[in-house]
Scaffold this motif. Sequence first.
Motif, short mmCIF file in Angstrom:
data_model
loop_
_atom_site.label_atom_id
_atom_site.label_comp_id
_atom_site.label_asym_id
_atom_site.label_seq_id
_atom_site.Cartn_x
_atom_site.Cartn_y
_atom_site.Cartn_z
N LYS A 14 0.85 -1.20 0.00
CA LYS A 14 0.00 0.00 0.00
C LYS A 14 0.88 1.24 0.00
CE LYS A 14 -0.31 -0.44 4.98
NZ LYS A 14 -1.15 -0.64 6.13
N ASN A 15 0.26 2.37 -0.28
CA ASN A 15 0.96 3.64 -0.18
C ASN A 15 1.27 3.93 1.28
OD1 ASN A 15 1.08 4.45 -2.83
ND2 ASN A 15 -0.87 5.48 -2.76
N GLY A 80 0.27 9.27 -8.40
CA GLY A 80 -0.66 9.99 -9.26
C GLY A 80 -0.08 10.52 -10.56
N GLY A 81 1.10 10.04 -10.96
CA GLY A 81 1.69 10.47 -12.21
C GLY A 81 0.87 10.02 -13.41
N MET A 82 1.20 10.56 -14.56
CA MET A 82 0.42 10.27 -15.77
C MET A 82 0.43 8.79 -16.16
SD MET A 82 1.02 13.54 -18.23
CE MET A 82 0.06 12.78 -19.51
N VAL A 83 1.48 8.09 -15.87
CA VAL A 83 1.55 6.69 -16.28
C VAL A 83 1.27 5.72 -15.11
CG1 VAL A 83 3.13 7.14 -18.19
CG2 VAL A 83 4.05 6.64 -15.92
N GLU A 84 0.73 6.23 -14.04
CA GLU A 84 0.41 5.41 -12.85
C GLU A 84 -0.63 4.36 -13.22
OE1 GLU A 84 1.24 4.31 -9.40
OE2 GLU A 84 1.45 6.47 -9.24
N HIS A 88 -2.65 3.18 -5.77
CA HIS A 88 -2.57 2.90 -4.33
C HIS A 88 -1.58 1.80 -4.00
CE1 HIS A 88 -5.80 5.67 -3.70
NE2 HIS A 88 -6.48 5.07 -4.65
N ARG A 89 -0.94 1.24 -5.03
CA ARG A 89 0.08 0.19 -4.89
C ARG A 89 -0.47 -1.06 -4.20
NH1 ARG A 89 3.54 1.23 -8.74
NH2 ARG A 89 4.70 3.14 -8.45
#
Length: 102
Positions: A14-15, A80-84, A88-89
């Motif tokens: 998790k984050n 939250g990047g563009m390629v995420e 939330h991992r």
Amino acid sequence: MSTVRDVCHHVRSKNAGPFWVTFDLFFDGPESFAKYGEAPALGPQLFERLFGADPAFVQRYPVASLNMVKISYARTEPQGGMVERDMHRGQQYVRLLEVELD
């Protein structure tokens, strides 16, 4: 060879804020925790290989009273990047399940 899947009854990821990811490995008892909690196979090089983490920013926190180990690393890019693909991992733990510990 014992794998993480064999000796842990629960594994999660998790984050830990927008800049860190954490993994919780709950071993199936004190014997497994004592044997594998400090396994070199779960060291910084594993997280570098699997997740691109900088080994200098991989931290391990054993919690003997819970027979668990928390391992955290700094994300290579903020959440939250563009390629995420997994913001939330929550699915990242799957890569650890087949890691051989012996």
